[in-house]
Write a protein that holds these residues in place. Structure first.
Motif, PDB file in Angstrom:
ATOM      1  N   TRP A  49     -48.019   9.560  20.481  1.00 47.12           N
ATOM      2  CA  TRP A  49     -48.323  10.801  19.744  1.00 47.12           C
ATOM      3  C   TRP A  49     -48.009  10.626  18.259  1.00 47.12           C
ATOM      4  N   ASN A  50     -46.787  10.181  17.978  1.00 48.17           N
ATOM      5  CA  ASN A  50     -46.358  10.024  16.580  1.00 48.17           C
ATOM      6  C   ASN A  50     -47.217   9.007  15.838  1.00 48.17           C
ATOM      7  N   ARG A  51     -47.588   7.928  16.526  1.00 45.93           N
ATOM      8  CA  ARG A  51     -48.447   6.918  15.905  1.00 45.93           C
ATOM      9  C   ARG A  51     -49.823   7.504  15.575  1.00 45.93           C
ATOM     10  N   LYS A  52     -50.400   8.227  16.515  1.00 45.70           N
ATOM     11  CA  LYS A  52     -51.730   8.820  16.286  1.00 45.70           C
ATOM     12  C   LYS A  52     -51.679   9.862  15.166  1.00 45.70           C
ATOM     13  N   MET A  73     -54.951  18.319  24.579  1.00 46.57           N
ATOM     14  CA  MET A  73     -55.871  17.191  24.728  1.00 46.57           C
ATOM     15  C   MET A  73     -55.242  15.903  24.186  1.00 46.57           C
ATOM     16  N   LEU A  74     -54.576  16.000  23.053  1.00 49.43           N
ATOM     17  CA  LEU A  74     -53.905  14.829  22.484  1.00 49.43           C
ATOM     18  C   LEU A  74     -52.763  14.383  23.392  1.00 49.43           C
ATOM     19  N   ALA A  75     -52.044  15.318  23.986  1.00 51.07           N
ATOM     20  CA  ALA A  75     -50.952  14.973  24.890  1.00 51.07           C
ATOM     21  C   ALA A  75     -51.478  14.218  26.114  1.00 51.07           C
ATOM     22  N   VAL A  76     -52.586  14.675  26.672  1.00 47.56           N
ATOM     23  CA  VAL A  76     -53.173  13.995  27.828  1.00 47.56           C
ATOM     24  C   VAL A  76     -53.630  12.590  27.427  1.00 47.56           C
TER      25      VAL A  76
END
Length: 142
Positions: A49-52, A73-76
């Motif tokens: 997550w942090n990288r994205k 959606m990002l979490a999935v």
């Protein structure tokens, strides 16, 4: 939410174009909102997550790419990425593991496209932004 292309594409009246533009403008966020990962996300997925988030933040159009509405959606996507990594790290792989990798790969590809992480998705965003920033004389000379 594009509002009428050159020639308007659908034979829209000026009133229809104006109404659609007003509706599209109403969906734009007034203030930037920070994205925070959900509590259920594992530590490894939080790293993804942090990288994205940092990769997206480096783009000029970062605010147009991800919004707080994309959090789940990002979490999935991040969780699927970690699951793919875990499965890929096992050696030797069984046929079932290869099928599982293929399934995670399909999920990652679909979510990456929806989140704007692929070249095609970013090209669509560029196209959208280009249309939104037409020069002031464009309408008069088209």
């Amino acid at each position: 939410m594009e509002v009428g292309r050159k020639g308007r594409g659908k034979h829209w009246t000026d009133a229809e174009v104006s109404a659609r533009q007003k509706a599209a403008d109403g969906l734009k966020r007034k203030e930037r909102v920070d994205l925070t990962p959900p509590d259920w996300l594992s530590d490894a997925a939080r790293g993804v997550w942090n990288r994205k988030i940092s990769e997206v933040a480096g783009l000029n159009a970062a605010n147009d790419l991800l919004d707080v509405l994309d959090t789940e959606m990002l979490a999935v996507y991040c969780d699927a990425y970690v699951q793919y990594q875990l499965t890929a790290s096992v050696s030797p792989k069984t046929t079932d593991m290869i099928k599982e990798l293929q399934a995670w790969s399909r999920i990652l590809s679909a979510y990456a496209e929806k989140l704007g992480f692929t070249p095609n998705a970013r090209a669509r965003l560029v196209k959208k932004l280009t249309r939104a920033k037409e020069d002031q004389f464009g309408k008069e000379f088209d």
